[in-house]
Design a protein around this motif. Sequence first.
Motif, PDB file in Angstrom:
ATOM      1  N   ALA A   1       4.138  11.581   6.150  1.00 58.59           N
ATOM      2  CA  ALA A   1       5.240  10.976   5.407  1.00 58.59           C
ATOM      3  C   ALA A   1       5.141  11.416   3.956  1.00 58.59           C
ATOM      4  CB  ALA A   1       5.194   9.456   5.496  1.00 58.59           C
ATOM      5  N   THR A   2       6.284  11.576   3.304  1.00 55.68           N
ATOM      6  CA  THR A   2       6.337  11.903   1.879  1.00 55.68           C
ATOM      7  C   THR A   2       6.811  10.673   1.129  1.00 55.68           C
ATOM      8  OG1 THR A   2       6.856  14.222   2.383  1.00 55.68           O
ATOM      9  CG2 THR A   2       7.304  13.450   0.149  1.00 55.68           C
ATOM     10  N   ASP A   3       5.971  10.186   0.221  1.00 57.12           N
ATOM     11  CA  ASP A   3       6.239   8.949  -0.509  1.00 57.12           C
ATOM     12  C   ASP A   3       6.369   9.269  -1.993  1.00 57.12           C
ATOM     13  OD1 ASP A   3       6.547   6.312  -1.231  1.00 57.12           O
ATOM     14  OD2 ASP A   3       4.409   5.818  -1.098  1.00 57.12           O
ATOM     15  N   ASN A   4       7.425   8.771  -2.613  1.00 55.19           N
ATOM     16  CA  ASN A   4       7.634   8.932  -4.051  1.00 55.19           C
ATOM     17  C   ASN A   4       6.918   7.793  -4.778  1.00 55.19           C
ATOM     18  OD1 ASN A   4       8.467   9.431  -6.635  1.00 55.19           O
ATOM     19  ND2 ASN A   4      10.656   9.189  -6.237  1.00 55.19           N
ATOM     20  N   LEU A   5       5.765   8.095  -5.372  1.00 60.87           N
ATOM     21  CA  LEU A   5       4.967   7.061  -6.030  1.00 60.87           C
ATOM     22  C   LEU A   5       5.554   6.626  -7.366  1.00 60.87           C
ATOM     23  CD1 LEU A   5       1.365   8.437  -5.369  1.00 60.87           C
ATOM     24  CD2 LEU A   5       2.704   6.826  -4.001  1.00 60.87           C
TER      25      LEU A   5
ATOM     26  N   GLN B   1       9.813  -0.597  -4.282  1.00 61.58           N
ATOM     27  CA  GLN B   1      10.954  -1.341  -3.763  1.00 61.58           C
ATOM     28  C   GLN B   1      11.675  -2.098  -4.868  1.00 61.58           C
ATOM     29  OE1 GLN B   1       9.536  -3.836  -0.590  1.00 61.58           O
ATOM     30  NE2 GLN B   1       9.424  -2.164   0.887  1.00 61.58           N
ATOM     31  N   ALA B   2      10.909  -2.509  -5.879  1.00 63.86           N
ATOM     32  CA  ALA B   2      11.518  -3.283  -6.969  1.00 63.86           C
ATOM     33  C   ALA B   2      12.447  -2.442  -7.829  1.00 63.86           C
ATOM     34  CB  ALA B   2      10.418  -3.896  -7.840  1.00 63.86           C
ATOM     35  N   ASP B   3      12.385  -1.111  -7.683  1.00 61.07           N
ATOM     36  CA  ASP B   3      13.223  -0.232  -8.500  1.00 61.07           C
ATOM     37  C   ASP B   3      14.578   0.044  -7.849  1.00 61.07           C
ATOM     38  OD1 ASP B   3      11.292   0.160 -10.568  1.00 61.07           O
ATOM     39  OD2 ASP B   3      10.184   1.470  -9.183  1.00 61.07           O
TER      40      ASP B   3
ATOM     41  N   GLN C   1       7.443  11.687  -8.041  1.00 60.31           N
ATOM     42  CA  GLN C   1       6.034  12.050  -7.923  1.00 60.31           C
ATOM     43  C   GLN C   1       5.640  11.871  -6.456  1.00 60.31           C
ATOM     44  OE1 GLN C   1       3.591  13.472 -10.217  1.00 60.31           O
ATOM     45  NE2 GLN C   1       3.034  13.796  -8.070  1.00 60.31           N
ATOM     46  N   ASN C   2       5.973  12.878  -5.669  1.00 61.91           N
ATOM     47  CA  ASN C   2       5.799  12.789  -4.227  1.00 61.91           C
ATOM     48  C   ASN C   2       4.365  13.048  -3.807  1.00 61.91           C
ATOM     49  OD1 ASN C   2       8.455  12.156  -3.600  1.00 61.91           O
ATOM     50  ND2 ASN C   2       9.075  14.290  -3.386  1.00 61.91           N
ATOM     51  N   VAL C   3       3.927  12.320  -2.788  1.00 60.90           N
ATOM     52  CA  VAL C   3       2.632  12.562  -2.159  1.00 60.90           C
ATOM     53  C   VAL C   3       2.851  12.619  -0.652  1.00 60.90           C
ATOM     54  CG1 VAL C   3       2.065  10.087  -2.085  1.00 60.90           C
ATOM     55  CG2 VAL C   3       0.240  11.791  -1.924  1.00 60.90           C
ATOM     56  N   VAL C   4       2.232  13.607  -0.008  1.00 59.38           N
ATOM     57  CA  VAL C   4       2.286  13.734   1.447  1.00 59.38           C
ATOM     58  C   VAL C   4       1.027  13.082   2.007  1.00 59.38           C
ATOM     59  CG1 VAL C   4       2.376  15.316   3.407  1.00 59.38           C
ATOM     60  CG2 VAL C   4       3.589  15.874   1.290  1.00 59.38           C
TER      61      VAL C   4
END
Length: 482
Positions: A357-361, A365-367, A404-407
């Motif tokens: 999964a690629t997550d934008n750090l 959710q609050a944004d 700022q994506n992390v896989v």
Amino acid sequence: KVGVFVNPQPRCDCRRPGNLAPEAQTIYDFWPQGLYQTSWTAPVTSRLLLEAGFSFTQSYYTNPRQPDVTADDISIVEQSTGLRYNAANTLRTFTTSHRIAQRFAVSYITGSHAFKTGIYQQEGIQDSEPYLNQAISYTFNNGVPIQITQDAGPYMTRNRIKSDLGIFAQDQWAIKRLTLNYGLRFEYFNSYVKAQHVPATRFLPVRDFAPVYKVPEWKDLDPRLGAAYDVFGNGRTAVKASLGRYVGVSATEIATANNPILTSVNTVNRTWNDVNRNYIPDCDLTNLASNGECLAISNQNFGKNNPSATVWADDVLHGFGVRDYFWDVGAEVQQQLGAGLSMNAGYYRNWAGNFRATDNLAVTQADYSPYCITAPVDPRLPRGGGYQVCGLYDINQNKFGQVQNVVTQASHYGKQINANNFVNERAARLRRPVHRRHRHRAYRQRRVLRRRFSWCRGLRQPFCTQHPWRLDHPGPAHRHDD
């Protein structure tokens, strides 16, 4: 016995379709290109067989300019239509993508056992040198210059497969009417990025990049099991079952994603106000600040590390059993109904794991803020329309564009299921030759029923295997109807 296979494959894709003028189409000139193999077999005794092989898959291609296009012709894209013209925007001095493979196996056969063990090793080379005419391209809107794109090239990327290794041991054991097949395969994969030197280009000074090792480094154990039982001992009714684990196929895609050249900022845009309409940027493009007709570049990290580049987490790059995989299980019954007529029915299932999964750090959710829209008034909609459709979310303005994506492993965010189920019934009959000079048997098969139940269709095909228990094959092969 020694065998040699040579298959050169020159090819040119001299025109590729798209919203491109003829002079802007990319040429793919594949040469030298081909597959070259040699094999060696030695029956040492009536029970002992040695096998070895070597293969070289050569892939080399260039992306030259179209005829009559010179190095001074700048690639232009018309914003209003998307048409690119004047020159191609994808040019490469060369690209190599070679694979070298070696294999060795020992087979020992007794009255009831057929044992085989061996090793399969591959290495890979991928080098590429992209460039752009004058290291720039233009964007026009209705024929008016509005933007310049500046490129960091030419530069050469150098990615490698250090080891794509498989070590296996398998046995076939015949116990009266039961035949068992069992084995284990050890998989190891390691790719890396070589040290890279980039000479000074039109807009950037000399750059040097340290090597990046173990991107990724994976280890896996893959069991394979199979069984076949002659129910009545007359060869007319057989029950078969198989179970196997297979890992995903990889090349240099992860090494490429972690290559420090490619994670740098290699292109920037700057606004161009062509006041005198001479279609020439009247500014110093080597001055990255605003000057003349050109505003400042869009990213001051041009040629440097991109702080917004995607990062790969350690839990997907390194470890035992972290590589993507799938299991394949099957069971079937085969019955001979009469002379030249048989039927078989089976159930097959496969499921996958280790999804990424690629997550934008940079955002949480609050944004995000919820909002609703009003459905149009239409008698075809429930209750005639005009109701609120909610549960929609939009990013807050202060976080818009922040990335700022992390896989990482998808299991951090919940359970993901990717499974397929098949039920298959098939009848086959033998059609005898109709002419004496036909010395072979011709089979005509008629599929009488086939049902398929499938969820999450993105899994790799095919799922049914001809020899799912075999460890000398790294992955499943196509199932044959005969």
